[in-house]
Design a protein around this motif. Structure first.
Motif, PDB file in Angstrom:
ATOM      1  N   SER A  75       0.850  -1.191   0.000  1.00  0.00           N
ATOM      2  CA  SER A  75       0.000   0.000   0.000  1.00  0.00           C
ATOM      3  C   SER A  75       0.886   1.242   0.000  1.00  0.00           C
ATOM      4  O   SER A  75       2.039   1.206   0.450  1.00  0.00           O
ATOM      5  CB  SER A  75      -0.887   0.019   1.232  1.00  0.00           C
ATOM      6  N   THR A  76       0.347   2.318  -0.533  1.00  0.00           N
ATOM      7  CA  THR A  76       1.017   3.616  -0.459  1.00  0.00           C
ATOM      8  C   THR A  76       0.103   4.637   0.185  1.00  0.00           C
ATOM      9  O   THR A  76      -1.129   4.578   0.034  1.00  0.00           O
ATOM     10  CB  THR A  76       1.431   4.118  -1.856  1.00  0.00           C
ATOM     11  N   LEU A  77       0.701   5.533   0.929  1.00  0.00           N
ATOM     12  CA  LEU A  77      -0.006   6.664   1.533  1.00  0.00           C
ATOM     13  C   LEU A  77       0.671   7.921   1.015  1.00  0.00           C
ATOM     14  O   LEU A  77       1.875   8.098   1.186  1.00  0.00           O
ATOM     15  CB  LEU A  77       0.072   6.605   3.060  1.00  0.00           C
ATOM     16  N   GLU A  78      -0.096   8.769   0.349  1.00  0.00           N
ATOM     17  CA  GLU A  78       0.444  10.006  -0.196  1.00  0.00           C
ATOM     18  C   GLU A  78      -0.151  11.190   0.531  1.00  0.00           C
ATOM     19  O   GLU A  78      -1.365  11.226   0.791  1.00  0.00           O
ATOM     20  CB  GLU A  78       0.160  10.133  -1.693  1.00  0.00           C
ATOM     21  N   ILE A  79       0.690  12.140   0.850  1.00  0.00           N
ATOM     22  CA  ILE A  79       0.234  13.404   1.420  1.00  0.00           C
ATOM     23  C   ILE A  79       0.646  14.506   0.439  1.00  0.00           C
ATOM     24  O   ILE A  79       1.826  14.663   0.118  1.00  0.00           O
ATOM     25  CB  ILE A  79       0.851  13.691   2.799  1.00  0.00           C
ATOM     26  N   GLN A  80      -0.338  15.239  -0.026  1.00  0.00           N
ATOM     27  CA  GLN A  80      -0.056  16.346  -0.941  1.00  0.00           C
ATOM     28  C   GLN A  80      -0.009  17.665  -0.173  1.00  0.00           C
ATOM     29  O   GLN A  80      -0.679  17.830   0.851  1.00  0.00           O
ATOM     30  CB  GLN A  80      -1.142  16.414  -2.021  1.00  0.00           C
ATOM     31  N   ARG A  81       0.805  18.570  -0.670  1.00  0.00           N
ATOM     32  CA  ARG A  81       0.897  19.932  -0.087  1.00  0.00           C
ATOM     33  C   ARG A  81       1.050  19.844   1.432  1.00  0.00           C
ATOM     34  O   ARG A  81       0.222  20.357   2.190  1.00  0.00           O
ATOM     35  CB  ARG A  81      -0.328  20.756  -0.471  1.00  0.00           C
ATOM     36  N   THR A  82       2.111  19.196   1.859  1.00  0.00           N
ATOM     37  CA  THR A  82       2.300  18.946   3.286  1.00  0.00           C
ATOM     38  C   THR A  82       2.256  20.239   4.109  1.00  0.00           C
ATOM     39  O   THR A  82       2.668  21.312   3.643  1.00  0.00           O
ATOM     40  CB  THR A  82       3.624  18.222   3.543  1.00  0.00           C
ATOM     41  N   GLU A  83       1.772  20.084   5.339  1.00  0.00           N
ATOM     42  CA  GLU A  83       1.672  21.182   6.292  1.00  0.00           C
ATOM     43  C   GLU A  83       2.432  20.793   7.558  1.00  0.00           C
ATOM     44  O   GLU A  83       2.710  19.616   7.796  1.00  0.00           O
ATOM     45  CB  GLU A  83       0.197  21.448   6.621  1.00  0.00           C
ATOM     46  N   GLN A  84       2.739  21.800   8.376  1.00  0.00           N
ATOM     47  CA  GLN A  84       3.481  21.544   9.621  1.00  0.00           C
ATOM     48  C   GLN A  84       2.773  20.491  10.468  1.00  0.00           C
ATOM     49  O   GLN A  84       3.409  19.637  11.080  1.00  0.00           O
ATOM     50  CB  GLN A  84       3.610  22.844  10.427  1.00  0.00           C
ATOM     51  N   GLY A  85       1.471  20.542  10.508  1.00  0.00           N
ATOM     52  CA  GLY A  85       0.692  19.618  11.332  1.00  0.00           C
ATOM     53  C   GLY A  85       0.738  18.180  10.860  1.00  0.00           C
ATOM     54  O   GLY A  85       0.250  17.296  11.573  1.00  0.00           O
ATOM     55  N   ASP A  86       1.308  17.952   9.697  1.00  0.00           N
ATOM     56  CA  ASP A  86       1.415  16.580   9.206  1.00  0.00           C
ATOM     57  C   ASP A  86       2.612  15.850   9.811  1.00  0.00           C
ATOM     58  O   ASP A  86       2.745  14.636   9.646  1.00  0.00           O
ATOM     59  CB  ASP A  86       1.559  16.563   7.677  1.00  0.00           C
ATOM     60  N   SER A  87       3.458  16.587  10.511  1.00  0.00           N
ATOM     61  CA  SER A  87       4.624  15.956  11.140  1.00  0.00           C
ATOM     62  C   SER A  87       4.146  14.940  12.165  1.00  0.00           C
ATOM     63  O   SER A  87       3.397  15.273  13.095  1.00  0.00           O
ATOM     64  CB  SER A  87       5.489  17.001  11.836  1.00  0.00           C
ATOM     65  N   ALA A  88       4.557  13.699  12.003  1.00  0.00           N
ATOM     66  CA  ALA A  88       4.086  12.606  12.846  1.00  0.00           C
ATOM     67  C   ALA A  88       4.795  11.327  12.432  1.00  0.00           C
ATOM     68  O   ALA A  88       5.544  11.297  11.448  1.00  0.00           O
ATOM     69  CB  ALA A  88       2.576  12.406  12.698  1.00  0.00           C
ATOM     70  N   MET A  89       4.513  10.272  13.182  1.00  0.00           N
ATOM     71  CA  MET A  89       4.920   8.926  12.779  1.00  0.00           C
ATOM     72  C   MET A  89       3.725   8.295  12.077  1.00  0.00           C
ATOM     73  O   MET A  89       2.607   8.313  12.604  1.00  0.00           O
ATOM     74  CB  MET A  89       5.309   8.091  14.003  1.00  0.00           C
ATOM     75  N   TYR A  90       3.960   7.752  10.901  1.00  0.00           N
ATOM     76  CA  TYR A  90       2.891   7.078  10.157  1.00  0.00           C
ATOM     77  C   TYR A  90       3.148   5.581  10.229  1.00  0.00           C
ATOM     78  O   TYR A  90       4.180   5.082   9.779  1.00  0.00           O
ATOM     79  CB  TYR A  90       2.834   7.582   8.714  1.00  0.00           C
ATOM     80  N   LEU A  91       2.195   4.902  10.844  1.00  0.00           N
ATOM     81  CA  LEU A  91       2.331   3.466  11.093  1.00  0.00           C
ATOM     82  C   LEU A  91       1.426   2.675  10.168  1.00  0.00           C
ATOM     83  O   LEU A  91       0.276   3.049   9.933  1.00  0.00           O
ATOM     84  CB  LEU A  91       1.946   3.145  12.541  1.00  0.00           C
ATOM     85  N   CYS A  92       1.941   1.583   9.690  1.00  0.00           N
ATOM     86  CA  CYS A  92       1.166   0.643   8.893  1.00  0.00           C
ATOM     87  C   CYS A  92       1.050  -0.655   9.696  1.00  0.00           C
ATOM     88  O   CYS A  92       1.985  -1.041  10.408  1.00  0.00           O
ATOM     89  CB  CYS A  92       1.866   0.392   7.568  1.00  0.00           C
TER      90      CYS A  92
END
Lengths: 114, 116
Positions: A75-92
């Protein structure tokens, strides 16, 4: 059983850029999940796939987020036009289904937005 | 209302002693499952133990046991004979709804530190 694999482990990018993360689940698992975890919090559910079908999306997943699992495997997870609030750990995580079957987690991708 | 509540942000325990980590949950479903995960400082989430809502016996896995009190909606984790390697964040989580449905809600976690 090689476990759930996530790539990359770390991603640093500038605000406004697009990023894509990959998750390879345990091979026999037909269910795949994405979570986001910020410092001091538990994982928050983002989305869930059964085979290639995306069965649920959290309202946390804004229009800038999209996830795919085209062949029911990785699977892929895409984030477009990233923002400061997107900073995190992304777990699968992946599981084989069944009520008591636990989800097996990858080591996560840590996203830092400059 | 929070679905999973862990009221202990941090806990200390002496090595070789037992410790209980609290978890209460909120659901109107009859069928649900409760999980505990361990997250060491390295970041990986490690599954520890599972309790189904219809399971009459408390779950046990080695040094881990789950004290399930359905009427009180609590699912406390008991770790016996604590070891230094038990120092980590511990998350309680709940799966609601049908057994095949796997959306899981996590609590905010308890940081356990084992003292030599």
């Amino acid at each position: 059983d090689t476990g759930v694999s996530q790539d990359p482990r770390h991603k640093i990018t500038k605000r406004g850029q697009n990023v894509t993360f990959r998750c390879d689940p345990i091979s026999e698992h037909n269910r795949l999940y994405w979570y986001r975890q910020t410092l001091g919090q538990g994982p928050e559910f983002l989305t869930y796939f059964q085979n290639e079908a995306q069965l649920e999306k959290s309202r946390l997943l804004s229009d800038r987020f999209s996830a795919e699992r085209p062949k029911g495997s990785f699977s892929t997870l895409e984030i477009q036009r990233t923002e400061q609030g997107d900073s995190a750990m992304y777990l699968c995580a992946s599981s084989s289904g069944g009520g008591g079957e636990p989800q097996h987690f990858g080591d996560g991708t840590r996203l830092s937005i400059l | 209302a929070q679905k999973i509540t862990q009221t202990q942000p941090g806990m200390f325990v002496q090595e070789k002693e037992a410790v209980t980590l609290d978890c209460t949950y909120d659901t109107s479903d009859q069928s649900y499952g409760l999980f505990w995960y361990k997250q060491p400082s390295s970041g990986e989430m490690i599954f520890l133990i599972y309790q189904g809502s219809y399971d009459e016996q408390n779950a046990t896995e080695g040094r881990y046991s789950l004290n399930f009190q359905k009427a009180r909606k609590s699912a406390n984790l008991v770790i016996s004979a604590s070891q230094l390697g038990d120092s980590a964040m511990y998350f309680c989580a709940m799966r609601e709804g049908q057994r095949g449905y796997q959306k899981v809600t996590f609590g905010t976690g308890t940081k356990l530190q084992v003292i030599p």
